[in-house]
Design a protein around this motif. Sequence first.
Motif: not given
Length: 285
Positions: A41-49, A218-224, A227-230
């Motif tokens: 539950g930790t490593t990929l928590s919240f914005n996993g990237l 910024s692209t790296y931090m926002i793209h997932e 996608i998840r919201a979509a």
Amino acid sequence: MHAVTFVLIIVLVQPYEFDFTSAALAGINLTLLQSWLPLNGTTLSFNGLSWSISAEMAFYAVFPVLARSRHFYLWYAALAALAFSIVLTMQIANPAQGSGVWGLNPISVILQHPAVRCIEFATGMLAWRLHDRLRASSTIAWTVAELAAVAVVAAFLLTSHMIEACLHSVDLLRRWYSQAGGMFSFALAIATFAHGRGAISAGLRWRPLVLLGKISFSTYMIHEIVIRAAMKYGLPGLIGVRGSVALILAAVYILSYLLWALVETRAQRALMTRRRHSLLIPSPA
């Protein structure tokens, strides 16, 4: 950027309950310690990237030691031995994945832990040393060098699937190679293209490509998040797959530009201004 995307993932995608577990995960994530704790539950928590900037924070903590050391290659060998020994130990021990949020995740150990990924950061420093030694006198020579670097990267990409297939019986080692196997190929390319003196580099100076490079973090931090919201709000079912892809790409790059302009560059400017003042204003006696 990490704080902003942390808020966005909660607002747009994944509201968390206010309990001890989510509070603990939030604290670990916001302090960028998640990659040190290879748990379910930790490593990929919240914005996993953000695991990657957690690892990078650890790298930059040891960067001054590596940069100033007269024994860089000994440090490099030690970091390589550390990374490989952890991967091999995990492969031989082959521990089962733990259960629950706080259970051990062996895949996170070999793919996200700073002690394993540190060799790639050190290889980046190795690339700088190579860059500092590369010499060529003409655009033609640099173009040949750039083509050779592209060929090396292409050779890795073409052979990686074959090598991964050969490693199918050692799954953890295969997974590690799929992520880190190209470090030397890409380090060579970076060391070559950083000079910017070949014909390919001239093409890469096209303004739209330069802008894409500037907003790439910024692209790296926002793209997932986009996608998840979509997916959460059923966008493909509403406008189809092709329409969803087009809309997601547009949203990713528009938001990337806005985050770069309104968050990233302003934060950099504030930090640099603060540092400039600290250098100019003498300390009291």
